[in-house]
Design an enzyme around this catalytic site. Structure first.
Site, PDB file in Angstrom:
ATOM      1  N   GLU A 157     -59.188  58.832  80.290  1.00 12.99           N
ATOM      2  CA  GLU A 157     -58.106  59.790  80.511  1.00 12.99           C
ATOM      3  C   GLU A 157     -56.770  59.056  80.433  1.00 12.99           C
ATOM      4  OE1 GLU A 157     -57.945  63.023  80.999  1.00 12.99           O
ATOM      5  OE2 GLU A 157     -59.999  63.651  81.443  1.00 12.99           O
ATOM      6  N   THR A 216     -54.554  63.751  80.395  1.00 10.61           N
ATOM      7  CA  THR A 216     -54.894  64.386  81.672  1.00 10.61           C
ATOM      8  C   THR A 216     -54.483  65.855  81.709  1.00 10.61           C
ATOM      9  OG1 THR A 216     -52.827  63.472  82.565  1.00 10.61           O
ATOM     10  CG2 THR A 216     -54.883  62.260  83.024  1.00 10.61           C
TER      11      THR A 216
END
Length: 229
Positions: free
Chosen positions: A89, A26
């Site tokens: 992610e 992320t």
């Protein structure tokens, strides 16, 4: 595996079949910030799934839709990587905010998720890649600390070749041609070399083509690369 639906509005129609999985970190200060950004219509970014550090999995975009996670990218014969891939992610602050190892609980959840997606679409190991593989000039994630070997042992990624290695003695141009054949965009040669090292020789990211890099790449181009799986 429990998956929590946390929808993002950022998606559109796929333009082709799913043939890839792209792993990201992320790269934000915390999970909450990342989730908020992936759900923000102004940001125009998203992913199909997010895996938190405790192993919690959020589904943000249905797999039937095209999530906006890869940006301008290329892998093998695919230029619209978003249409061809499922994007995951993985919560980690990344190089900008304090890059750190990925917790075991998180990687266990990633393994379960990748395994299910791979089986669902018949995705090959060579098409389970990192963001830095498909966008070497722009991205470094999931980075050199990501334990690709944990996935490779389960045949969920290509292994780092370690057996029967031979140096083909390529020139720099020859190496770059081979790297392009393997799948990388080599428009920025240094970035492509470092992306390859980050994925297959993470202990030394110097952008230099040496014998070890040549041997690893040659082995990966063979039908069955052999490593410590």
């Amino acid at each position: 595996m429990t998956i929590i639906d946390t929808p993002s509005p950022n998606h559109d129609e796929r333009l082709g079949p799913i043939t890839m999985i792209v792993l990201h970190y992320t790269g934000m200060v915390d999970a909450e910030s990342a989730i908020a950004r992936l759900r923000d219509p102004v940001a125009k970014v998203s992913a199909h799934y997010l895996v938190a550090e405790d192993g919690t999995v959020l589904r943000m975009v249905d797999e039937s839709r095209r999530a906006w996670h890869a940006g301008a990218s290329h892998w093998r014969d695919v230029d619209d990587v978003n249409s061809a891939s499922v994007g995951i992610e993985i919560v980690n602050p990344g190089h900008e905010f304090g890059y750190r190892p990925f917790p075991d609980e998180q990687i266990a959840a990633v393994v379960r998720l990748v395994s299910a997606i791979k089986d669902r679409y018949g995705i090959t190991r060579g098409n389970i890649v990192g963001h830095s593989d498909v966008a070497p000039a722009r991205k470094r994630d999931p980075g050199e600390l990501f334990p690709w070997h944990s996935l490779a042992r389960l045949r969920l990624a290509l292994p780092r070749p370690t057996k029967n290695l031979m140096d083909p003695g390529w020139t720099q141009g020859g190496f770059l041609l081979a790297l392009e054949r393997f799948g990388y965009d080599v428009t920025d040669p240094m970035a492509a070399i470092m992306a390859f090292q980050r994925r297959f020789r993470p202990e030394m990211l110097d952008g230099e083509i040496d014998a070890e890099c040549r041997m690893i790449l040659l082995a990966l181009l063979l039908p069955k690369p052999q490593g410590d799986e």
